[in-house]
Scaffold this motif. Structure first.
Motif, PDB file in Angstrom:
ATOM      1  N   TYR A  95      23.540  -8.228 -34.293  1.00  0.00           N
ATOM      2  CA  TYR A  95      21.999  -7.835 -34.991  1.00  0.00           C
ATOM      3  C   TYR A  95      22.127  -7.283 -36.204  1.00  0.00           C
ATOM      4  CZ  TYR A  95      21.251  -6.806 -29.887  1.00  0.00           C
ATOM      5  OH  TYR A  95      21.342  -7.190 -28.491  1.00  0.00           O
ATOM      6  N   CYS A  96      20.739  -7.764 -37.022  1.00  0.00           N
ATOM      7  CA  CYS A  96      20.694  -7.342 -38.552  1.00  0.00           C
ATOM      8  C   CYS A  96      19.538  -6.273 -38.193  1.00  0.00           C
ATOM      9  CB  CYS A  96      20.270  -8.385 -39.539  1.00  0.00           C
ATOM     10  SG  CYS A  96      18.626  -9.290 -39.282  1.00  0.00           S
ATOM     11  N   ALA A  97      19.752  -5.420 -39.153  1.00  0.00           N
ATOM     12  CA  ALA A  97      18.520  -4.292 -39.402  1.00  0.00           C
ATOM     13  C   ALA A  97      18.320  -3.746 -40.550  1.00  0.00           C
ATOM     14  CB  ALA A  97      18.974  -3.197 -38.303  1.00  0.00           C
ATOM     15  N   ALA A  98      17.001  -3.184 -40.745  1.00  0.00           N
ATOM     16  CA  ALA A  98      16.492  -2.952 -42.045  1.00  0.00           C
ATOM     17  C   ALA A  98      16.508  -1.457 -42.131  1.00  0.00           C
ATOM     18  CB  ALA A  98      15.244  -3.499 -42.411  1.00  0.00           C
ATOM     19  N   ALA A  99      16.835  -0.724 -43.279  1.00  0.00           N
ATOM     20  CA  ALA A  99      16.817   0.749 -43.352  1.00  0.00           C
ATOM     21  C   ALA A  99      16.261   1.040 -44.714  1.00  0.00           C
ATOM     22  CB  ALA A  99      17.875   1.364 -43.176  1.00  0.00           C
ATOM     23  N   LYS A 100      15.517   2.054 -44.847  1.00  0.00           N
ATOM     24  CA  LYS A 100      14.898   2.490 -46.222  1.00  0.00           C
ATOM     25  C   LYS A 100      16.238   3.528 -46.987  1.00  0.00           C
ATOM     26  CE  LYS A 100      10.777   1.203 -47.133  1.00  0.00           C
ATOM     27  NZ  LYS A 100      10.536   0.356 -48.227  1.00  0.00           N
ATOM     28  N   GLY A 101      16.855   4.031 -46.087  1.00  0.00           N
ATOM     29  CA  GLY A 101      18.164   4.872 -46.347  1.00  0.00           C
ATOM     30  C   GLY A 101      19.187   4.401 -46.293  1.00  0.00           C
ATOM     31  N   TRP A 102      20.165   5.131 -46.869  1.00  0.00           N
ATOM     32  CA  TRP A 102      21.621   4.575 -47.257  1.00  0.00           C
ATOM     33  C   TRP A 102      22.607   5.439 -46.569  1.00  0.00           C
ATOM     34  CZ3 TRP A 102      23.844   0.171 -47.976  1.00  0.00           C
ATOM     35  CH2 TRP A 102      25.234   0.139 -48.449  1.00  0.00           C
ATOM     36  N   GLY A 103      23.644   5.058 -46.142  1.00  0.00           N
ATOM     37  CA  GLY A 103      24.677   5.988 -45.716  1.00  0.00           C
ATOM     38  C   GLY A 103      24.848   5.974 -44.159  1.00  0.00           C
ATOM     39  N   VAL A 104      25.771   6.647 -43.553  1.00  0.00           N
ATOM     40  CA  VAL A 104      26.055   6.845 -42.185  1.00  0.00           C
ATOM     41  C   VAL A 104      24.826   7.320 -41.595  1.00  0.00           C
ATOM     42  CG1 VAL A 104      28.525   7.084 -42.561  1.00  0.00           C
ATOM     43  CG2 VAL A 104      27.178   8.891 -42.477  1.00  0.00           C
ATOM     44  N   LEU A 105      24.027   8.248 -42.074  1.00  0.00           N
ATOM     45  CA  LEU A 105      22.980   8.715 -41.396  1.00  0.00           C
ATOM     46  C   LEU A 105      21.523   7.965 -41.454  1.00  0.00           C
ATOM     47  CD1 LEU A 105      23.410  12.620 -41.930  1.00  0.00           C
ATOM     48  CD2 LEU A 105      24.009  11.322 -40.097  1.00  0.00           C
ATOM     49  N   ALA A 106      21.814   6.744 -42.096  1.00  0.00           N
ATOM     50  CA  ALA A 106      20.692   5.999 -42.403  1.00  0.00           C
ATOM     51  C   ALA A 106      19.908   5.631 -40.976  1.00  0.00           C
ATOM     52  CB  ALA A 106      20.882   4.762 -43.129  1.00  0.00           C
ATOM     53  N   GLN A 107      18.499   5.613 -41.047  1.00  0.00           N
ATOM     54  CA  GLN A 107      17.782   5.122 -39.981  1.00  0.00           C
ATOM     55  C   GLN A 107      17.344   3.658 -39.971  1.00  0.00           C
ATOM     56  OE1 GLN A 107      14.788   7.838 -38.476  1.00  0.00           O
ATOM     57  NE2 GLN A 107      13.630   6.486 -37.432  1.00  0.00           N
ATOM     58  N   TYR A 108      17.890   3.017 -39.041  1.00  0.00           N
ATOM     59  CA  TYR A 108      17.320   1.527 -39.232  1.00  0.00           C
ATOM     60  C   TYR A 108      16.017   1.383 -38.372  1.00  0.00           C
ATOM     61  CZ  TYR A 108      21.542   0.180 -41.621  1.00  0.00           C
ATOM     62  OH  TYR A 108      22.683   0.349 -42.451  1.00  0.00           O
ATOM     63  N   ASP A 109      14.943   1.010 -39.334  1.00  0.00           N
ATOM     64  CA  ASP A 109      13.746   1.245 -38.454  1.00  0.00           C
ATOM     65  C   ASP A 109      13.289  -0.180 -38.035  1.00  0.00           C
ATOM     66  OD1 ASP A 109      12.722   3.006 -41.370  1.00  0.00           O
ATOM     67  OD2 ASP A 109      13.023   3.763 -39.228  1.00  0.00           O
ATOM     68  N   TYR A 110      13.871  -1.374 -38.611  1.00  0.00           N
ATOM     69  CA  TYR A 110      13.599  -2.709 -37.951  1.00  0.00           C
ATOM     70  C   TYR A 110      14.798  -3.406 -37.449  1.00  0.00           C
ATOM     71  CZ  TYR A 110       9.369  -1.455 -40.267  1.00  0.00           C
ATOM     72  OH  TYR A 110       8.160  -0.851 -40.777  1.00  0.00           O
ATOM     73  N   TRP A 111      14.608  -4.097 -36.376  1.00  0.00           N
ATOM     74  CA  TRP A 111      15.972  -4.977 -35.823  1.00  0.00           C
ATOM     75  C   TRP A 111      15.491  -6.309 -35.459  1.00  0.00           C
ATOM     76  CZ3 TRP A 111      20.575  -2.515 -34.960  1.00  0.00           C
ATOM     77  CH2 TRP A 111      20.669  -1.118 -35.334  1.00  0.00           C
ATOM     78  N   GLY A 112      16.437  -7.177 -35.449  1.00  0.00           N
ATOM     79  CA  GLY A 112      16.281  -8.643 -35.103  1.00  0.00           C
ATOM     80  C   GLY A 112      16.586  -8.299 -33.489  1.00  0.00           C
ATOM     81  N   GLN A 113      16.593  -9.829 -33.100  1.00  0.00           N
ATOM     82  CA  GLN A 113      16.811  -9.831 -31.543  1.00  0.00           C
ATOM     83  C   GLN A 113      18.291 -10.193 -31.308  1.00  0.00           C
ATOM     84  OE1 GLN A 113      15.980 -12.343 -33.645  1.00  0.00           O
ATOM     85  NE2 GLN A 113      17.185 -14.191 -32.816  1.00  0.00           N
ATOM     86  N   GLY A 114      18.928 -10.370 -32.097  1.00  0.00           N
ATOM     87  CA  GLY A 114      20.379 -10.500 -32.061  1.00  0.00           C
ATOM     88  C   GLY A 114      20.703 -12.041 -31.883  1.00  0.00           C
ATOM     89  N   THR A 115      21.960 -12.146 -32.275  1.00  0.00           N
ATOM     90  CA  THR A 115      22.674 -13.617 -31.999  1.00  0.00           C
ATOM     91  C   THR A 115      23.798 -13.491 -31.441  1.00  0.00           C
ATOM     92  OG1 THR A 115      23.092 -15.722 -33.122  1.00  0.00           O
ATOM     93  CG2 THR A 115      23.299 -13.896 -34.483  1.00  0.00           C
ATOM     94  N   GLN A 116      24.446 -14.331 -30.438  1.00  0.00           N
ATOM     95  CA  GLN A 116      25.678 -14.132 -29.686  1.00  0.00           C
ATOM     96  C   GLN A 116      26.742 -14.861 -30.657  1.00  0.00           C
ATOM     97  OE1 GLN A 116      26.411 -12.562 -26.601  1.00  0.00           O
ATOM     98  NE2 GLN A 116      28.352 -12.938 -27.240  1.00  0.00           N
ATOM     99  N   VAL A 117      27.760 -14.188 -30.620  1.00  0.00           N
ATOM    100  CA  VAL A 117      29.009 -14.737 -31.387  1.00  0.00           C
ATOM    101  C   VAL A 117      30.167 -14.477 -30.008  1.00  0.00           C
ATOM    102  CG1 VAL A 117      30.659 -14.240 -33.042  1.00  0.00           C
ATOM    103  CG2 VAL A 117      28.411 -14.019 -33.630  1.00  0.00           C
ATOM    104  N   THR A 118      30.783 -15.707 -29.939  1.00  0.00           N
ATOM    105  CA  THR A 118      31.945 -15.685 -28.791  1.00  0.00           C
ATOM    106  C   THR A 118      32.857 -16.387 -29.524  1.00  0.00           C
ATOM    107  OG1 THR A 118      30.302 -15.888 -27.044  1.00  0.00           O
ATOM    108  CG2 THR A 118      32.572 -16.333 -26.576  1.00  0.00           C
ATOM    109  N   VAL A 119      34.104 -15.472 -29.385  1.00  0.00           N
ATOM    110  CA  VAL A 119      35.481 -16.079 -30.072  1.00  0.00           C
ATOM    111  C   VAL A 119      36.438 -15.978 -28.835  1.00  0.00           C
ATOM    112  CG1 VAL A 119      37.263 -15.496 -31.667  1.00  0.00           C
ATOM    113  CG2 VAL A 119      34.919 -14.551 -31.967  1.00  0.00           C
ATOM    114  N   SER A 120      36.868 -17.302 -28.546  1.00  0.00           N
ATOM    115  CA  SER A 120      37.875 -17.615 -27.603  1.00  0.00           C
ATOM    116  C   SER A 120      39.331 -17.403 -28.151  1.00  0.00           C
ATOM    117  CB  SER A 120      37.602 -19.129 -27.164  1.00  0.00           C
ATOM    118  OG  SER A 120      37.873 -19.916 -28.216  1.00  0.00           O
ATOM    119  N   SER A 121      40.127 -17.218 -27.384  1.00  0.00           N
ATOM    120  CA  SER A 121      41.324 -17.105 -27.764  1.00  0.00           C
ATOM    121  C   SER A 121      42.478 -18.214 -27.378  1.00  0.00           C
ATOM    122  CB  SER A 121      42.106 -16.011 -26.896  1.00  0.00           C
ATOM    123  OG  SER A 121      42.057 -16.014 -25.391  1.00  0.00           O
TER     124      SER A 121
END
Length: 121
Positions: A95-121
């Motif tokens: 997922y990608c996300a957008a935040a006004k803040g920075w750092g480990v406590l940043a609150q991400y206010d907007y999110w995408g719907q996600g994209t699947q990544v599958t890695v086979s062994s």
């Protein structure tokens, strides 16, 4: 209202590469710090990497440092995630996300719907 749309996921063999994109609309892209997160089946969502508004600063999780690279193109309102040397444990919805803040406590206010990544062994 910021809208985020991820693309570029898919199935790849271990050791391979993928490049994810996240296109933004509806807001001022350059005013947001951007992050990538992932969630594997049965696990909590985890932080992967973030990039500052200008792209001058980045922050990587230890699990992807040296293998993944985040970048952004503010003219195209897009953030990218280049993933190299992929491992099966990288399998997740990203997922990608957008935040006004920075750092480990940043609150991400907007999110995408996600994209699947599958890695086979």
């Amino acid at each position: 209202q910021v809208q985020l749309v991820e693309s570029g996921g898919g199935l790849v063999q271990a050791g391979g590469s993928l490049r994810l994109s996240c296109a933004s609309s509806g807001g001022t892209f350059s005013s947001y710090n951007m992050g990538w997160f992932r969630q594997a089946p049965g696990k909590e969502r985890e932080f992967v990497v973030a990039i500052s508004r200008s792209g001058a600063s980045t922050s990587y999780s230890d699990s992807v440092k040296g293998r993944f690279t985040i970048s952004r193109d503010n003219a195209r309102n897009t953030v990218y995630l280049q993933m190299n040397s992929l491992k099966p444990e990288d399998t997740a919805v990203y997922y990608c996300a957008a935040a006004k803040g920075w750092g480990v406590l940043a609150q991400y206010d907007y999110w995408g719907q996600g994209t699947q990544v599958t890695v086979s062994s």
